[in-house]
Scaffold this active site. Structure first.
Site, PDB file in Angstrom:
ATOM      1  N   LYS A 173      33.677 -28.864   6.571  1.00 43.88           N
ATOM      2  CA  LYS A 173      32.907 -30.075   6.874  1.00 43.88           C
ATOM      3  C   LYS A 173      31.571 -30.004   6.126  1.00 43.88           C
ATOM      4  CE  LYS A 173      30.023 -31.403  10.027  1.00 43.88           C
ATOM      5  NZ  LYS A 173      29.192 -32.306   9.207  1.00 43.88           N
ATOM      6  N   GLY A 226      22.919 -23.687   7.837  1.00 42.79           N
ATOM      7  CA  GLY A 226      22.187 -24.848   8.361  1.00 42.79           C
ATOM      8  C   GLY A 226      20.973 -24.387   9.133  1.00 42.79           C
ATOM      9  N   THR A 228      18.474 -23.148  12.210  1.00 41.94           N
ATOM     10  CA  THR A 228      18.582 -22.054  13.192  1.00 41.94           C
ATOM     11  C   THR A 228      19.022 -22.575  14.562  1.00 41.94           C
ATOM     12  OG1 THR A 228      16.991 -20.713  11.992  1.00 41.94           O
ATOM     13  CG2 THR A 228      17.258 -20.199  14.323  1.00 41.94           C
ATOM     14  N   ALA A 229      18.515 -23.742  14.961  1.00 41.77           N
ATOM     15  CA  ALA A 229      18.886 -24.279  16.276  1.00 41.77           C
ATOM     16  C   ALA A 229      20.397 -24.539  16.327  1.00 41.77           C
ATOM     17  CB  ALA A 229      18.112 -25.566  16.545  1.00 41.77           C
ATOM     18  N   THR A 230      20.938 -25.110  15.252  1.00 45.33           N
ATOM     19  CA  THR A 230      22.385 -25.367  15.213  1.00 45.33           C
ATOM     20  C   THR A 230      23.147 -24.039  15.198  1.00 45.33           C
ATOM     21  OG1 THR A 230      21.849 -27.258  13.827  1.00 45.33           O
ATOM     22  CG2 THR A 230      24.170 -26.710  14.045  1.00 45.33           C
ATOM     23  N   GLU A 248      24.084 -18.443   8.136  1.00 43.01           N
ATOM     24  CA  GLU A 248      22.999 -18.380   7.156  1.00 43.01           C
ATOM     25  C   GLU A 248      22.036 -19.494   7.528  1.00 43.01           C
ATOM     26  OE1 GLU A 248      20.493 -18.680   4.674  1.00 43.01           O
ATOM     27  OE2 GLU A 248      21.965 -19.732   3.424  1.00 43.01           O
ATOM     28  N   CYS A 282      16.685 -22.739   1.572  1.00 40.25           N
ATOM     29  CA  CYS A 282      16.339 -21.745   2.602  1.00 40.25           C
ATOM     30  C   CYS A 282      15.555 -20.586   2.001  1.00 40.25           C
ATOM     31  CB  CYS A 282      17.609 -21.252   3.283  1.00 40.25           C
ATOM     32  SG  CYS A 282      18.871 -20.703   2.137  1.00 40.25           S
ATOM     33  N   GLU A 384       9.728 -23.386  10.080  1.00 45.13           N
ATOM     34  CA  GLU A 384      10.264 -23.839   8.788  1.00 45.13           C
ATOM     35  C   GLU A 384      10.018 -25.342   8.648  1.00 45.13           C
ATOM     36  OE1 GLU A 384      14.581 -24.017   8.261  1.00 45.13           O
ATOM     37  OE2 GLU A 384      14.332 -22.995   6.349  1.00 45.13           O
TER      38      GLU A 384
HETATM   39  O1  TXE Z   1      20.744 -29.124   9.881  1.00 41.78           O
HETATM   40  P1  TXE Z   1      22.002 -28.859  10.774  1.00 41.78           P
HETATM   41  P2  TXE Z   1      19.753 -30.368   9.898  1.00 41.78           P
HETATM   42  C1  TXE Z   1      16.999 -26.277   8.401  1.00 41.78           C
HETATM   43  C2  TXE Z   1      15.787 -27.083   7.990  1.00 41.78           C
HETATM   44  C3  TXE Z   1      16.077 -28.405   8.577  1.00 41.78           C
HETATM   45  C4  TXE Z   1      16.742 -28.008   9.875  1.00 41.78           C
HETATM   46  C5  TXE Z   1      17.617 -29.060  10.487  1.00 41.78           C
HETATM   47  O2  TXE Z   1      14.635 -26.544   8.588  1.00 41.78           O
HETATM   48  O3  TXE Z   1      14.931 -29.162   8.813  1.00 41.78           O
HETATM   49  O4  TXE Z   1      17.527 -26.906   9.525  1.00 41.78           O
HETATM   50  O5  TXE Z   1      18.426 -29.629   9.484  1.00 41.78           O
HETATM   51  C6  TXE Z   1      26.467 -29.387  11.094  1.00 41.78           C
HETATM   52  N1  TXE Z   1      28.428 -27.873  15.591  1.00 41.78           N
HETATM   53  N2  TXE Z   1      18.019 -26.199   7.373  1.00 41.78           N
HETATM   54  O6  TXE Z   1      19.566 -30.914  11.270  1.00 41.78           O
HETATM   55  O7  TXE Z   1      22.081 -29.834  11.885  1.00 41.78           O
HETATM   56  C7  TXE Z   1      25.918 -30.573  10.353  1.00 41.78           C
HETATM   57  O8  TXE Z   1      26.772 -31.685  10.489  1.00 41.78           O
HETATM   58  C8  TXE Z   1      28.895 -27.717  14.345  1.00 41.78           C
HETATM   59  C9  TXE Z   1      18.160 -24.941   6.730  1.00 41.78           C
HETATM   60  O9  TXE Z   1      20.179 -31.310   8.906  1.00 41.78           O
HETATM   61  O10 TXE Z   1      21.984 -27.425  11.083  1.00 41.78           O
HETATM   62  C10 TXE Z   1      25.829 -30.023   8.953  1.00 41.78           C
HETATM   63  O11 TXE Z   1      27.117 -30.052   8.335  1.00 41.78           O
HETATM   64  N3  TXE Z   1      28.271 -28.168  13.248  1.00 41.78           N
HETATM   65  C11 TXE Z   1      19.357 -24.851   5.935  1.00 41.78           C
HETATM   66  C12 TXE Z   1      25.403 -28.579   9.189  1.00 41.78           C
HETATM   67  O12 TXE Z   1      25.764 -28.303  10.522  1.00 41.78           O
HETATM   68  C13 TXE Z   1      27.104 -28.803  13.426  1.00 41.78           C
HETATM   69  C14 TXE Z   1      19.909 -26.041   5.295  1.00 41.78           C
HETATM   70  C15 TXE Z   1      23.911 -28.330   9.015  1.00 41.78           C
HETATM   71  O13 TXE Z   1      23.195 -29.238   9.788  1.00 41.78           O
HETATM   72  C16 TXE Z   1      26.552 -29.000  14.701  1.00 41.78           C
HETATM   73  C17 TXE Z   1      19.708 -27.244   6.064  1.00 41.78           C
HETATM   74  C18 TXE Z   1      27.272 -28.498  15.812  1.00 41.78           C
HETATM   75  N4  TXE Z   1      26.828 -28.621  17.071  1.00 41.78           N
HETATM   76  C19 TXE Z   1      18.771 -27.285   7.031  1.00 41.78           C
HETATM   77  N5  TXE Z   1      25.382 -29.668  14.560  1.00 41.78           N
HETATM   78  C20 TXE Z   1      19.604 -23.603   5.158  1.00 41.78           C
HETATM   79  N6  TXE Z   1      19.779 -22.484   5.845  1.00 41.78           N
HETATM   80  O14 TXE Z   1      19.705 -23.620   3.949  1.00 41.78           O
HETATM   81  C21 TXE Z   1      25.202 -29.877  13.237  1.00 41.78           C
HETATM   82  N7  TXE Z   1      26.245 -29.365  12.538  1.00 41.78           N
END
Ligand code: TXE
Length: 481
Positions: A173, A226, A228-230, A248, A282, A384
């Site tokens: 996804k 993605g 950290t919270a997710t 990661e 990141c 971040e």
């Molecule tokens: O990322 P999400 P977001 C950081 C950066 C950014 C913050 C939030 O600080 O501001 O994260 O970004 C999927 N179960 N990074 O909200 O939500 C989502 O659909 C399963 C750092 O956009 O973490 C997407 O495909 N999947 C980072 C993916 O997770 C879920 C890069 C990332 O989205 C989900 C991006 C769930 N419950 C943001 N919720 C890096 N490490 O490089 C969301 N997703």
């Protein structure tokens, strides 16, 4: 309008529910298409297709899989310009960056793991008294790969390639914010006749399609990049089901400049580390730590260099910084700037939304920003921001530099600038960070472990580390005497 579809069992289709989500071009703030708002039913179909495909793909030879990964790489390469334009449109990044970094790197990921799987080996212990031990490594079955919006195809392929090379079938996804190149990847699979069901791509939101992948009982492992919270949500749910998980996550990475550094190179490196891809990587160095004796000089030179970064239409070749990925994310950055101001930060340059003229007048642009005068412990220096914003902090000696560098909850990457090899070794050893670059930022050897410590995640991607993650070891002991 572009109508993106899921790719399940080699067939294109919308979501079972018929629901869609809009696609926005962040450089002009216009809707240009839709993706399926997939949910449990779509993921169920994808897992079923992957499970069936695993019956043959899982037992195929490394040479067979390697051949398919190379053909996939060739397919992307033959449409490189189309992929680059799609990435730029979806994400807002300069097309020149997508053309020279994102898409070539995605191609390299497939080629790299096509090669790596041919060079993998397993352990044998031939000197156990009376027994021979050898270890098999089996693919896991169906695995989930969930990727973010900042480096869309680059990070999607970084997961998919090792998963497939190791013999798994994938339900992937991409981020709902940047799904376009994953759709082009599906089209490429279709064009080259990639075996059906081996790679399935489901589009939709995280809490719906993403969560359905994570919680599906037949998905044996999750590789996630993605926020950290997710990552915490995914780890919790995967932990409950005892699934393997590789996370990661974010970073708040230090760029550490010692007084003996080659300053031309250090300043160039700090600017690239802070502002590449609009600061949305990141690995970006968002805290620049500068030895006090050179602080004023380095600050002034950084302000000059950062102010000169050309923010503009991502489609223009001379644009160095494009649009922020979405309105939500732009608002998050603006919010962080107001926090920085309230914490007493001095904005040295930038700090404002940018309004362009012409085609991009409604786009989400933000000026590259440097801030000084903040405590290391304040919110701006701890959280971040993930945008074109870096803070400057002075330090008096090596131990203070290390303490500042390690003072956040994150531990992903760091760059150290010094001409003293001993300093480099000592500091490199002490940094709480998965990756340390010395006198450089970002060169990557795909064989090396990639990932972070603390809130930056768990597990390592890259080379054989990824192939280990996507396989299960089984030891066989045979009595020999
Ligand atoms: O990322 P999400 P977001 C950081 C950066 C950014 C913050 C939030 O600080 O501001 O994260 O970004 C999927 N179960 N990074 O909200 O939500 C989502 O659909 C399963 C750092 O956009 O973490 C997407 O495909 N999947 C980072 C993916 O997770 C879920 C890069 C990332 O989205 C989900 C991006 C769930 N419950 C943001 N919720 C890096 N490490 O490089 C969301 N997703």
């Amino acid at each position: 309008m572009t109508r993106i579809e899921n790719y399940i069992g080699g067939q294109f289709s919308g979501a079972e529910s018929g629901d869609t989500l809009p696609l926005i071009d962040p450089s002009i703030n216009e809707e240009y298409g839709s993706i399926p708002a997939s949910g449990d039913d779509d993921v169920e179909r994808a897992v079923h297709a992957a499970s069936r495909a695993f019956e043959s793909w899982g037992g195929s030879t490394p040479t067979f899989r390697s051949g398919w990964l190379n053909r996939l790489a060739d397919g992307i390469e033959s449409r490189l310009e189309q992929f680059a334009e799609a990435e730029s449109r979806d994400n807002g990044k300069p097309v020149s960056l997508a053309r020279t970094v994102d898409i070539p790197r995605a191609i390299a990921n497939f080629r790299f793991f096509a090669g790596a799987i041919l060079h993998d080996s397993s352990d044998a212990y031939t000197d156990t008294p009376g027994a021979l031990n050898y270890t098999l490594r089996h693919p896991l079955g169906v695995v989930g790969c969930i990727s973010p919006w900042n480096l869309p195809l680059y990070l999607f392929s970084w997961k998919i390639a090792p998963a497939l090379a190791a013999g798994n079938c994938v339900v992937g996804k991409p981020s709902e914010v940047t799904p376009l190149t994953a759709y082009l990847l599906a089209q490429t699979c279709d064009e080259i006749g990639f075996p059906e069901g081996v790679l399935n791509i489901v589009h939709g939101s995280g809490p719906s399609a993403g969560a359905a992948i994570v919680t599906h009982k037949d998905v044996r492992a999750i590789s996630f990049t993605g926020g950290t919270a997710t990552g915490r949500v995914i780890a919790k749910s995967a932990g409950e089901a005892l699934k393997k998980v590789s996370l990661e996550l974010g970073g708040k990475n230090p760029t550490i400049i010692f007084a003996d550094a080659n300053l031309d190179e250090a300043i160039d490196g700090a600017v690239r580390a802070g502002f590449s891809n609009q600061g949305q990587i990141c690995l970006c160095g968002s805290r620049i730590l500068i030895e006090r004796s050179i602080y004023d000089e380095v600050r002034d030179r950084l302000v000059e260099a950062v102010s000169a970064i050309k923010v503009g239409d991502p489609l223009l070749e001379d644009t160095q910084m494009g649009a922020i990925v979405s309105e939500d994310h732009l608002n998050k950055i603006i919010h962080h700037l107001s926090i920085a101001r309230s914490e007493g930060g001095v904005i040295l340059c930038g700090g404002e939304r940018v309004s362009l003229e012409g085609r991009c007048e409604n786009g989400f642009f933000f000026s590259p920003t440097l801030i000084e005068g903040l405590e290391a412990s304040c919110q701006t220096n701890q959280e971040e921001i993930f945008g074109p914003v870096a803070t400057l902090l002075p330090f008096d000696d090596e131990s203070k530099a290390i303490q500042l560098a390690n003072s956040t909850p994150y531990g992903l990457a760091a760059s150290v600038w010094t001409t003293n090899l001993e300093t480099a070794h000592r500091v490199g050893h002490e940094l709480q960070s998965g990756i340390v670059w010395v006198n450089c930022w970002m060169p990557r050897d795909l064989r090396t472990p990639f990932g972070g410590s603390k809130d930056s995640g768990m597990g390592r991607e890259g080379g054989f580390h990824a192939l280990r993650f996507f396989t299960e070891s089984k030891n066989i002991t045979i009595k020999t005497a």
